[in-house]
Design a protein around this motif. Sequence first.
Motif, PDB file in Angstrom:
ATOM      1  N   THR A  70       0.803  -1.218   0.000  1.00  0.00           N
ATOM      2  CA  THR A  70       0.000   0.000   0.000  1.00  0.00           C
ATOM      3  C   THR A  70       0.842   1.276   0.000  1.00  0.00           C
ATOM      4  O   THR A  70       0.294   2.369  -0.104  1.00  0.00           O
ATOM      5  CB  THR A  70      -0.949   0.022   1.214  1.00  0.00           C
ATOM      6  OG1 THR A  70      -0.169  -0.028   2.419  1.00  0.00           O
ATOM      7  CG2 THR A  70      -1.892  -1.158   1.178  1.00  0.00           C
ATOM      8  N   GLU A  71       2.154   1.124   0.068  1.00  0.00           N
ATOM      9  CA  GLU A  71       3.050   2.289   0.101  1.00  0.00           C
ATOM     10  C   GLU A  71       2.888   3.130  -1.171  1.00  0.00           C
ATOM     11  O   GLU A  71       2.949   2.618  -2.283  1.00  0.00           O
ATOM     12  CB  GLU A  71       4.496   1.816   0.217  1.00  0.00           C
ATOM     13  CG  GLU A  71       5.509   2.929   0.220  1.00  0.00           C
ATOM     14  CD  GLU A  71       6.935   2.401   0.207  1.00  0.00           C
ATOM     15  OE1 GLU A  71       7.764   3.011   0.879  1.00  0.00           O
ATOM     16  OE2 GLU A  71       7.208   1.406  -0.479  1.00  0.00           O
ATOM     17  N   THR A 108       3.475  -4.919   6.240  1.00  0.00           N
ATOM     18  CA  THR A 108       2.946  -3.569   6.153  1.00  0.00           C
ATOM     19  C   THR A 108       3.080  -2.856   7.481  1.00  0.00           C
ATOM     20  O   THR A 108       3.111  -3.494   8.531  1.00  0.00           O
ATOM     21  CB  THR A 108       1.467  -3.572   5.709  1.00  0.00           C
ATOM     22  OG1 THR A 108       1.026  -2.223   5.545  1.00  0.00           O
ATOM     23  CG2 THR A 108       0.570  -4.287   6.702  1.00  0.00           C
ATOM     24  N   ASP A 128       0.805  -0.517   7.901  1.00  0.00           N
ATOM     25  CA  ASP A 128      -0.590  -0.090   7.966  1.00  0.00           C
ATOM     26  C   ASP A 128      -1.419  -1.191   8.626  1.00  0.00           C
ATOM     27  O   ASP A 128      -2.029  -2.021   7.957  1.00  0.00           O
ATOM     28  CB  ASP A 128      -1.095   0.222   6.553  1.00  0.00           C
ATOM     29  CG  ASP A 128      -2.471   0.837   6.529  1.00  0.00           C
ATOM     30  OD1 ASP A 128      -3.153   0.849   7.573  1.00  0.00           O
ATOM     31  OD2 ASP A 128      -2.873   1.304   5.442  1.00  0.00           O
TER      32      ASP A 128
END
Length: 139
Positions: A87-88, A115, A117
């Motif tokens: 998701t970066e 992650t 996140d």
Amino acid sequence: MGFFTGLLESSVRLNADLTAEENLRYLQTLEQVSVSRQELHRRLSEFQLDTYSSVPVRYLSKGQQRKASLLLSMFTRRRILLLDEPTEGLDDHALQTFEHWLRITKYGRVVILSTHDLSFAKRISDQILVLDEHGIKSG
């Protein structure tokens, strides 16, 4: 094991001289996956890359390159996907698109992702392991 495993690293691994579409077509050849031109353009549009389909990857922003890399992972039929910080660099729209794709394709395969996140991991994961300075624990 390599035949069954797909990898998306935190650093983007695309051929910088090719466009996102050409990179996807190249993957299709390697993976022996058949994807229609219409499906390919639909996916490019979902990630808002359709207007950049003729632009070499080297000229795309880091976020756009990340989207193109995610598209590569979406077209693989590997049973095990290793995703490092997937998701970066994603905007909210791309994050929602990726999350939706992950939800509908994770069945029948193993998806291992790293992650920072944690909220994303909790939304999409069946099991979470947290690694910190004290070791590994169930999240």
